[in-house]
Design a protein around this motif. Structure first.
Motif, PDB file in Angstrom:
ATOM      1  N   ALA A  20      -0.646  23.230  -7.651  1.00  0.00           N
ATOM      2  CA  ALA A  20      -1.270  22.653  -8.893  1.00  0.00           C
ATOM      3  C   ALA A  20      -2.113  21.465  -8.607  1.00  0.00           C
ATOM      4  CB  ALA A  20      -0.160  22.169  -9.871  1.00  0.00           C
ATOM      5  N   LEU A  21      -3.228  21.659  -9.243  1.00  0.00           N
ATOM      6  CA  LEU A  21      -4.126  20.512  -9.387  1.00  0.00           C
ATOM      7  C   LEU A  21      -4.121  19.711 -10.754  1.00  0.00           C
ATOM      8  CD1 LEU A  21      -6.642  19.277  -7.642  1.00  0.00           C
ATOM      9  CD2 LEU A  21      -8.261  20.603  -9.078  1.00  0.00           C
ATOM     10  N   ARG A  22      -3.677  18.404 -10.309  1.00  0.00           N
ATOM     11  CA  ARG A  22      -3.191  17.603 -11.589  1.00  0.00           C
ATOM     12  C   ARG A  22      -4.285  16.414 -11.762  1.00  0.00           C
ATOM     13  NH1 ARG A  22       2.196  16.895 -12.365  1.00  0.00           N
ATOM     14  NH2 ARG A  22       2.059  14.582 -12.807  1.00  0.00           N
ATOM     15  N   ALA A  23      -4.616  16.318 -13.096  1.00  0.00           N
ATOM     16  CA  ALA A  23      -5.444  14.890 -13.723  1.00  0.00           C
ATOM     17  C   ALA A  23      -4.786  14.204 -14.469  1.00  0.00           C
ATOM     18  CB  ALA A  23      -6.827  15.539 -13.902  1.00  0.00           C
ATOM     19  N   ARG A  24      -4.684  12.713 -14.012  1.00  0.00           N
ATOM     20  CA  ARG A  24      -4.087  11.919 -15.124  1.00  0.00           C
ATOM     21  C   ARG A  24      -5.357  11.255 -16.236  1.00  0.00           C
ATOM     22  NH1 ARG A  24       0.226   9.213 -15.865  1.00  0.00           N
ATOM     23  NH2 ARG A  24       1.184   9.950 -13.835  1.00  0.00           N
ATOM     24  N   PHE A  25      -5.017  11.687 -17.239  1.00  0.00           N
ATOM     25  CA  PHE A  25      -6.254  11.276 -18.412  1.00  0.00           C
ATOM     26  C   PHE A  25      -6.105   9.826 -18.941  1.00  0.00           C
ATOM     27  CE2 PHE A  25      -5.722  16.014 -18.856  1.00  0.00           C
ATOM     28  CZ  PHE A  25      -7.114  16.179 -18.235  1.00  0.00           C
ATOM     29  N   THR A  26      -4.779   9.457 -19.087  1.00  0.00           N
ATOM     30  CA  THR A  26      -4.411   8.113 -19.607  1.00  0.00           C
ATOM     31  C   THR A  26      -3.178   7.907 -18.694  1.00  0.00           C
ATOM     32  OG1 THR A  26      -2.995   8.703 -21.177  1.00  0.00           O
ATOM     33  CG2 THR A  26      -5.292   8.821 -22.049  1.00  0.00           C
ATOM     34  N   VAL A  81       0.627  -1.299  -0.110  1.00  0.00           N
ATOM     35  CA  VAL A  81       0.116   0.105   0.178  1.00  0.00           C
ATOM     36  C   VAL A  81       0.882   1.183  -0.107  1.00  0.00           C
ATOM     37  CG1 VAL A  81      -1.570   1.122   1.327  1.00  0.00           C
ATOM     38  CG2 VAL A  81      -1.738  -1.070   1.319  1.00  0.00           C
ATOM     39  N   THR A  82       0.576   2.264  -0.792  1.00  0.00           N
ATOM     40  CA  THR A  82       1.344   3.565  -0.825  1.00  0.00           C
ATOM     41  C   THR A  82       0.515   4.525  -0.235  1.00  0.00           C
ATOM     42  OG1 THR A  82       2.314   2.903  -2.931  1.00  0.00           O
ATOM     43  CG2 THR A  82       2.415   5.306  -2.516  1.00  0.00           C
ATOM     44  N   VAL A  83       1.329   5.242   0.738  1.00  0.00           N
ATOM     45  CA  VAL A  83       0.620   6.345   1.294  1.00  0.00           C
ATOM     46  C   VAL A  83       0.324   7.551   0.173  1.00  0.00           C
ATOM     47  CG1 VAL A  83       0.988   7.974   3.148  1.00  0.00           C
ATOM     48  CG2 VAL A  83       1.713   5.639   3.346  1.00  0.00           C
ATOM     49  N   PRO A  84      -0.935   8.131   0.528  1.00  0.00           N
ATOM     50  CA  PRO A  84      -1.004   8.986  -0.773  1.00  0.00           C
ATOM     51  C   PRO A  84      -0.473  10.422  -0.628  1.00  0.00           C
ATOM     52  CG  PRO A  84      -3.086   8.736   0.800  1.00  0.00           C
ATOM     53  CD  PRO A  84      -2.020   7.549   1.090  1.00  0.00           C
ATOM     54  N   LEU A  85       0.632  10.611   0.361  1.00  0.00           N
ATOM     55  CA  LEU A  85       1.035  11.767   0.640  1.00  0.00           C
ATOM     56  C   LEU A  85       2.724  11.556   0.257  1.00  0.00           C
ATOM     57  CD1 LEU A  85       0.645  14.704   1.601  1.00  0.00           C
ATOM     58  CD2 LEU A  85       1.306  14.202   3.697  1.00  0.00           C
ATOM     59  N   SER A  89      -2.370  12.649  -2.991  1.00  0.00           N
ATOM     60  CA  SER A  89      -3.346  11.913  -4.056  1.00  0.00           C
ATOM     61  C   SER A  89      -4.618  12.131  -3.487  1.00  0.00           C
ATOM     62  CB  SER A  89      -2.750  10.417  -3.961  1.00  0.00           C
ATOM     63  OG  SER A  89      -3.861   9.778  -4.783  1.00  0.00           O
ATOM     64  N   LEU A  90      -5.472  12.702  -4.589  1.00  0.00           N
ATOM     65  CA  LEU A  90      -6.936  12.786  -4.196  1.00  0.00           C
ATOM     66  C   LEU A  90      -7.588  11.642  -4.619  1.00  0.00           C
ATOM     67  CD1 LEU A  90      -7.142  16.560  -5.404  1.00  0.00           C
ATOM     68  CD2 LEU A  90      -6.520  15.680  -3.014  1.00  0.00           C
TER      69      LEU A  90
END
Length: 136
Positions: free
Chosen positions: A92-98, A16-20, A62-63
């Motif tokens: 920055a607010l980042r979004a991964r599309f692919t 499990v990766t911690v989201p911070l 990570s959101l």
């Protein structure tokens, strides 16, 4: 800008990766700034070269699986002219599309206590970027 830095950060527990994730970096950079402007009918160019140390702190939260929020702060003292310091921050607010395509909405501020004559001490920016990011 040429930079050299070392990052230390990222926490995992078993599978499990911690989201911070936090990264702290130190480095050296050389820069050359060229500013041009027109005064009447004459083009005037002013330039400056500098050697700076750079230190920064980046926190990435990570959101969701495809979204994250990133904050970075930088401090860059000039090594060849003590007292000349630059500080900046960016969010920055980042979004991964692919798996490889990432979009980012960002805002930032930069302060330089001794800029060139034609450059403002305080500068802000914001925008949207689209980029490629490959993860192994």
């Amino acid at each position: 800008i040429v930079g050299l830095a070392y990052d230390s950060g990222g926490v995992t527990t078993n599978i499990v990766t911690v989201p911070l994730i936090a990264a702290l970096g130190l480095g050296l950079m050389g820069e050359r700034l060229i500013v041009g402007q027109t005064q009447g009918d004459v083009d005037v160019t002013v330039s400056d070269s500098a050697l700076r140390a750079t230190s920064y702190l980046t926190v990435d939260a990570s959101l969701s699986e495809t979204g994250s929020f990133r904050v970075a702060a930088y401090y860059q003292p000039r090594l060849d002219a003590f007292g000349d310091n630059r500080m900046s921050a960016r969010a920055a607010l980042r979004a991964r599309f692919t798996t490889w395509l990432v979009g980012e909405i960002f805002s930032g501020v930069q302060y330089d206590n001794t800029p060139l004559a034609q450059v403002e001490k305080l500068d802000t920016n914001s925008g949207f970027s689209l980029g490629f990011e490959f993860k192994p």
